[in-house]
Design a protein around this motif. Sequence first.
Motif, short mmCIF file in Angstrom:
data_model
loop_
_atom_site.label_atom_id
_atom_site.label_comp_id
_atom_site.label_asym_id
_atom_site.label_seq_id
_atom_site.Cartn_x
_atom_site.Cartn_y
_atom_site.Cartn_z
N GLU A 1 0.95 -1.09 -0.04
CA GLU A 1 -0.05 -0.09 -0.01
C GLU A 1 0.87 1.07 0.19
OE1 GLU A 1 -3.40 0.12 -0.48
OE2 GLU A 1 -3.35 -2.14 -0.48
N GLN A 2 1.99 1.29 0.68
CA GLN A 2 2.86 2.42 0.86
C GLN A 2 3.66 2.63 -0.63
OE1 GLN A 2 3.35 4.49 3.12
NE2 GLN A 2 5.06 5.71 2.12
N ALA A 3 4.13 1.56 -1.24
CA ALA A 3 4.81 1.48 -2.42
C ALA A 3 3.83 2.36 -3.56
CB ALA A 3 5.32 0.29 -2.65
N LEU A 4 2.60 1.38 -3.52
CA LEU A 4 1.67 1.94 -4.28
C LEU A 4 1.39 3.64 -4.34
CD1 LEU A 4 -0.17 1.47 -6.84
CD2 LEU A 4 -1.86 0.95 -5.33
N VAL B 1 5.73 5.35 -12.58
CA VAL B 1 4.67 4.58 -13.09
C VAL B 1 5.07 3.00 -13.12
CG1 VAL B 1 4.05 4.01 -15.69
CG2 VAL B 1 3.97 6.42 -14.91
N PHE B 2 6.38 2.63 -13.10
CA PHE B 2 7.03 1.65 -13.01
C PHE B 2 6.61 0.87 -11.59
CE2 PHE B 2 10.28 -1.20 -11.40
CZ PHE B 2 10.12 -2.39 -12.45
N VAL B 3 6.88 1.78 -10.51
CA VAL B 3 6.38 1.23 -9.11
C VAL B 3 4.90 0.88 -9.30
CG1 VAL B 3 6.17 2.04 -6.79
CG2 VAL B 3 8.21 2.28 -8.17
N CYS B 4 4.10 1.95 -9.65
CA CYS B 4 2.83 1.55 -9.52
C CYS B 4 2.17 0.24 -10.20
CB CYS B 4 1.83 2.75 -10.35
SG CYS B 4 1.72 4.09 -9.25
N LEU B 5 2.86 0.03 -11.43
CA LEU B 5 2.46 -1.29 -12.14
C LEU B 5 3.09 -2.35 -11.48
CD1 LEU B 5 3.32 -0.23 -15.95
CD2 LEU B 5 1.27 -0.45 -14.78
N LEU B 6 4.29 -2.19 -10.89
CA LEU B 6 4.47 -3.32 -10.00
C LEU B 6 4.06 -3.71 -8.74
CD1 LEU B 6 7.29 -5.44 -9.45
CD2 LEU B 6 8.22 -3.74 -8.58
N GLY C 1 7.70 11.97 -2.76
CA GLY C 1 7.79 10.72 -3.66
C GLY C 1 8.87 9.91 -3.31
N CYS C 2 9.90 10.62 -3.27
CA CYS C 2 11.27 9.90 -2.84
C CYS C 2 11.34 9.33 -1.44
CB CYS C 2 12.44 10.79 -2.95
SG CYS C 2 13.93 10.30 -2.33
N VAL C 3 10.85 10.08 -0.59
CA VAL C 3 10.80 9.73 0.87
C VAL C 3 9.96 8.63 1.05
CG1 VAL C 3 10.16 10.53 3.06
CG2 VAL C 3 11.60 11.95 1.83
N CYS C 4 8.59 8.64 0.49
CA CYS C 4 7.68 7.61 0.54
C CYS C 4 8.36 6.40 0.08
CB CYS C 4 6.39 8.08 -0.11
SG CYS C 4 5.59 9.67 0.69
N LEU C 5 8.77 6.41 -1.06
CA LEU C 5 9.29 5.07 -1.64
C LEU C 5 10.48 4.74 -0.64
CD1 LEU C 5 8.72 3.68 -4.19
CD2 LEU C 5 10.54 4.68 -5.28
N ALA C 6 11.29 5.49 -0.02
CA ALA C 6 12.33 5.01 0.95
C ALA C 6 11.82 4.04 1.88
CB ALA C 6 13.29 6.16 1.10
#
Length: 186
Positions: free
Chosen positions: A12-15, A47-52, A110-115
């Motif tokens: 959920e966090q990564a999406l 977009v890549f992270v959302c698809l993954l 977005g960088c912080v959330c992805l980290a």
Amino acid sequence: MGKIEWAMWANEQALAAGLIYATGGIVGVAGQFRGWQFAAFGIAAGVFVCLLEYPRSKRGKGTSVERTGQYCFTVCVKAFGPLTRNYYVRAFLHAALCVPGGFMLATVLGCVCLAISSLIYLSAAIHGEHWEPILPRTEPPKRIGESIKEPPQNPPPRPPPELRRKKVDNLETAAYDNPMSVTTNE
């Protein structure tokens, strides 16, 4: 107390992080900010992270609820085998994708959330979790209400069985027994 399924939280966090990353990238490219190339990378990475991350993993216990239209993404993610199934790989992939986002203000969030999602995936991997696809069931679902032969004939509220109307063979016993005495006006 049950075991925490870290991968569910990481997914959920990564999406959400992918959406935020891509949105920040769009803002950076549209505004032609200095270093807009980092923003363009942010769009592609988001977009890549959302698809993954769109296909949810099957839960260890309980019911697994898939997202709408998840099946085609599940097939694509499943095709990459251990690269997408292993949460160590996802943790390091997300960590690497978030680095260029730190060079531009529009993509920092977005960088912080992805980290953060990378750290949660690392925790999931340490706890021995891995991605399992939610595939359609092969057995037909159980029919609910097999024991109900006929639906009720009278609408609710239904009286208890002992007060229900009896057959009209005996008119005295066919009527309801009123627990309160009914008298004419006194």
